[in-house]
Design an enzyme around this catalytic site. Structure first.
Site, PDB file in Angstrom:
ATOM      1  CB  SER A   1     -13.080  23.908  -1.565  1.00  0.00           C
ATOM      2  OG  SER A   1     -12.421  24.596  -2.594  1.00  0.00           O
TER       3      SER A   1
ATOM      4  CG  ASP B   1     -13.865  26.745  -5.283  1.00  0.00           C
ATOM      5  OD1 ASP B   1     -13.220  26.949  -4.239  1.00  0.00           O
ATOM      6  OD2 ASP B   1     -14.020  25.612  -5.777  1.00  0.00           O
TER       7      ASP B   1
ATOM      8  CD  GLN C   1     -12.412  27.588  -0.752  1.00  0.00           C
ATOM      9  OE1 GLN C   1     -11.300  27.219  -1.119  1.00  0.00           O
ATOM     10  NE2 GLN C   1     -13.418  27.768  -1.605  1.00  0.00           N
TER      11      GLN C   1
END
Length: 296
Positions: free
Chosen positions: A235, A210, A285
């Site tokens: 996110s 991430d 993502q």
């Protein structure tokens, strides 16, 4: 192992407080919310604690629901959805202050032999030839919104040796480039003892995945990110597929691209490769990518 790596491993070593209920602390964050990679990694740890040792996660799908409070512990509640002959499914809800902030579904599989193929690994400079974060970040101190961003970023990533194989978004603000980014990463030290098992390496890769995934979105638009102040980002969801064994304390190449950005959201795809060319992990993502409005 150095102290910062030991701290990160301790962060992922959740406390069991009841059957299928675990508690974890948070790493100090550069932003006023819990780092998403930490929550995802801890949730995967919680799921793994309820699965037999002969099954490793092969995929996870997750959603970030609310910003996490870095000053409060996070409780992870695991539901044992299914235990089949070959596959196992778990669902995890992360709770803070009585509200869910994140949920994850993970699937586990026993090892099977079968058909196999993969794409060819992309080219990248050797990681040893690239500047470390301590060498790179101070070069762009004047680019960031606040003078304390550099030491905060360095502290937040101290346990991870992350090196950009291309210029990072904050290096070329205002210059749209190819929507593709590459970084090498590994833990800053070898993982040893009780921590040296496949689950820990999978969860560490989840943690790092991430960190730079939305860089490719920013590059396409010549944006430097929230540290520069020209983008507000977060996110929204995160999915990973684990293909082949790897070690998080050996160099891994994280190659990402961004096929589309629209409606205040950007989609990024990533592949994590071992140094010897094996495709280890795939990542996708979607994140919020908004341009701040002039408030003057």
């Amino acid at each position: 192992m150095n102290d910062t790596l030991q701290y990160l491993l301790d962060l992922l070593d959740l406390e069991r407080i009841e059957q299928d209920i675990y508690r974890g602390d948070s790493h100090p964050s550069v932003i006023p919310r819990v780092f998403g990679g930490q929550v995802a990694a801890q949730a995967l740890v919680a799921a793994c604690r309820t699965v037999t040792d002969d099954r490793l996660p092969h995929s996870l799908h997750s959603y970030f629901l609310r910003p996490g409070d870095p000053g409060a512990p996070i409780v992870y509640q695991v539901d044992r959805i299914r235990d089949g002959r070959s596959f196992t499914t778990r669902r995890v809800v992360a709770v803070q202050h009585g509200q869910p902030i994140f949920h994850l579904s993970a699937s586990f599989q026993v090892h099977e032999d079968g058909l196999e193929h993969q794409e060819e690994m992309p080219q990248a400079p050797d990681p040893e030839s690239l500047p470390t974060a301590d060498e790179l970040l101070p070069r762009y101190a004047d680019t960031f919104m606040h003078p304390d961003v550099v030491p905060l970023l360095l502290e937040a990533r101290r346990a991870i040796d992350l090196r950009y194989a291309v210029e990072p978004p904050y290096a070329t603000v205002g210059e749209p480039r190819e929507a593709r980014s590459r970084v090498w990463f590994r833990t800053d030290g070898k993982i040893q003892g009780v921590h040296d098992n496949p689950v820990v390496h999978l969860c560490l890769a989840t943690y790092v995945s991430d960190m730079t995934l939305l860089d490719s979105v920013l590059l396409a638009h010549g944006r430097g990110g929230w540290t520069v102040g020209d983008v507000v980002g977060a996110s929204l969801d995160h999915a990973m597929w684990f293909h082949r064994p790897f070690r998080a304390d050996e160099w891994l190449l994280y190659d990402t691209d961004a096929p589309t950005t629209q409606n205040g959201r950007g989609l990024a795809r990533g592949q994590i490769w071992t140094r010897d060319g094996r495709l280890a992990v795939s990542v996708i993502q979607e994140g919020v990518v908004r341009v701040p409005r002039d408030r003057s």
